[in-house]
Scaffold this active site. Structure first.
Site, mmCIF file in Angstrom:
data_model
loop_
_atom_site.group_PDB
_atom_site.id
_atom_site.type_symbol
_atom_site.label_atom_id
_atom_site.label_comp_id
_atom_site.label_asym_id
_atom_site.label_seq_id
_atom_site.Cartn_x
_atom_site.Cartn_y
_atom_site.Cartn_z
ATOM 1 C CG ASP A 17 -0.691 -3.419 6.193
ATOM 2 O OD1 ASP A 17 -1.835 -3.746 6.587
ATOM 3 O OD2 ASP A 17 -0.383 -2.240 5.907
ATOM 4 N NE ARG A 56 -9.772 -1.599 -4.120
ATOM 5 C CZ ARG A 56 -9.252 -1.176 -2.970
ATOM 6 N NH1 ARG A 56 -8.097 -1.674 -2.539
ATOM 7 N NH2 ARG A 56 -9.839 -0.234 -2.260
ATOM 8 C CG PHE A 96 -1.979 0.973 1.252
ATOM 9 C CD1 PHE A 96 -3.073 0.835 0.400
ATOM 10 C CD2 PHE A 96 -1.935 2.057 2.102
ATOM 11 C CE1 PHE A 96 -4.100 1.773 0.417
ATOM 12 C CE2 PHE A 96 -2.957 2.997 2.122
ATOM 13 C CZ PHE A 96 -4.039 2.850 1.284
ATOM 14 C CE1 TYR A 140 -9.728 2.135 6.280
ATOM 15 C CE2 TYR A 140 -8.871 2.789 8.423
ATOM 16 C CZ TYR A 140 -8.715 2.667 7.058
ATOM 17 O OH TYR A 140 -7.546 3.074 6.473
ATOM 18 C CE LYS A 141 -8.325 -0.482 4.084
ATOM 19 N NZ LYS A 141 -6.893 -0.528 3.865
#
Ligand SMILES: *Cc1c(COP(=O)(O)O)cnc(C)c1O
Length: 417
Positions: A202, A377, A126, A227-228
């Protein structure tokens, strides 16, 4: 297969889906909206909205007295997350953002390998992670190696062949944010240890979507988002993990009072806590942390193996739909073809991916996201997405390309994608 056959197949799969009742535990979203961005920001669980309101009421009633309870929340919820990632409760704490946690743990790791000066990562990590690593390389005078890997190359071999006596740390996303590729954590951690280096995973795109076994893999460090797939809310604080035996061997580079052995003694000299809370920094965000727990509890109750099984079926269906409905209009599959190597999302490449994304959001009530340079995505969060949703998403994607709605957005450049 024709679209109608997919509709029938999806109906069958939905009818036998053991997890379908979880949908009703999430707050309702706009009528007709298809949300395929749960890997970027999950839909709120109803219970999280209730918890958030309760937390606000506790603030109102308890005022500063609330801290006697609030102080324990980051470790308690960290302990719950530990159970989702194969860690012991005392190895995980909620703290700061994923980005800040990466900064802290990379520095802690480098302190443990003072005679080595290279950090290895890859080009699918990321960007925030890459930026942090670049900053650390600059300030500590170490070297950052970003391994560039061709799309069809053997990613694992490409990364591992960079390990050597100069490497202090390997850090990777367990599931990569762009293609959704899953690195084999156990094998890579072992190979990294054999080369004398430490490893930091990660878990942002993995936690709540795929089984993670940090202890079984003997992983040294990990960080991740809440939060995903954990549906903790916008900007919900992140978690960090340090393997038990390493906790007292290393320290945070940010010596804040929440990492101090008895912060309310207000001692003038830093004396870090002997447990995982030594990696905390300042006052925890209690209102945001409160909203994390219901989503974590839901994943525990659904069971990560059942979530993963459904996720593989959902993304397999998306891949089949790509082949039947989207390939001929210019889409390329950018995610691994084998479900085993793929996390919870599917990326499709298209030269007009950004305008397609904008047309879907503005004119077709479908929210995916766009990732540079040309990826559409599709985040297919298993607790909030049905098989029928996947078929309908594919139908809407095809429609905006075929009927010219996407072309209307040619040249647009939004600030947030
Ligand atoms: C989403 C994500 C982040 C985000 O970090 P924040 O500090 O919460 O903005 C970091 N790393 C990865 C791999 C991610 O997917």
């Amino acid at each position: 297969m024709h679209l109608m056959d997919f509709v029938a197949l999806a109906a069958e799969l939905d009818a036998s889906d053991e997890l379908r009742s979880f949908r009703s535990e999430f707050a309702p979203i706009e009528e007709g909206l298809l949300y395929l961005d749960g890997n970027s920001l999950g839909i709120p669980p109803k219970a999280s909205l209730v918890r958030a309101a309760e937390a606000a009421a506790e603030w109102q009633h308890h005022l500063v007295r609330g801290w006697s309870e609030w102080m324990h929340i980051p470790a308690r919820i960290g302990g719950r997350i530990a159970s989702l990632i194969g860690a012991r409760a005392g190895e995980v704490v909620i703290s700061d953002s994923t980005t800040v946690n990466l900064y802290k743990l990379v520095n802690a790791a480098l302190d443990l390998r003072p005679d080595r000066n290279v950090i290895v990562t890859d080009d699918e990590n990321f960007p925030s992670d890459l930026y942090v690593l670049q900053g650390i390389a600059r300030t500590r005078g170490v070297q950052l190696e970003i391994v560039q890997i061709e799309p069809d190359a053997d990613r694992v071999a490409a990364v591992l062949c960079r390990l050597g006596p100069d490497v202090a740390l390997l850090t990777l996303s367990h599931v990569t944010f762009k293609s959704g590729w899953i690195y084999p954590m156990q094998a890579m951690t072992r190979a990294t240890h054999e080369a004398g280096a430490l490893v930091l995973w990660d878990l942002s795109h993995a936690v709540g979507a795929v089984p993670v076994e940090l202890n079984k893999a003997d992983a040294d460090f990990a960080i991740g988002c809440t939060y995903k797939y954990l549906n903790g809310g916008p900007g919900a604080p992140a978690f960090l993990y340090v393997r038990e035996d390493l906790i007292t061997q290393c320290q945070s580079p940010i010596n804040g009072w929440m990492g101090q052995r008895d912060p309310f003694r207000f001692g003038l000299k830093y004396d870090p806590n002997p447990d995982i809370s030594r990696f905390m920094v300042g006052t925890p965000s209690i209102l945001s942390i409160a909203a994390i727990e219901p989503g974590v509890e839901m994943v525990q109750r659904a069971g990560i193996d059942r979530i993963r099984a459904k996720s593989k079926r959902l993304t397999d269906l998306m891949v089949q739909l790509w082949e039947a409905e989207l390939k001929d209009i210019g889409f390329a599959l950018r995610s691994p073809r084998e479900a085993e190597n793929r996390g919870g999302h599917v990326s499709l490449g298209h030269p007009d991916a950004l305008s397609i994304d904008l047309a879907l959001i503005n004119d077709a009530k479908l929210i995916p996201d766009f990732r540079e340079p040309d990826n559409l995505r599709l985040g297919i969060s298993p607790l909030t997405t049905s098989f029928a949703d996947v078929v309908e998403a594919s139908r809407r994607i095809r429609a905006v390309v075929k009927d010219g709605r996407a072309a209307n957005y040619a040249g647009a450049r939004p600030h947030v994608t």
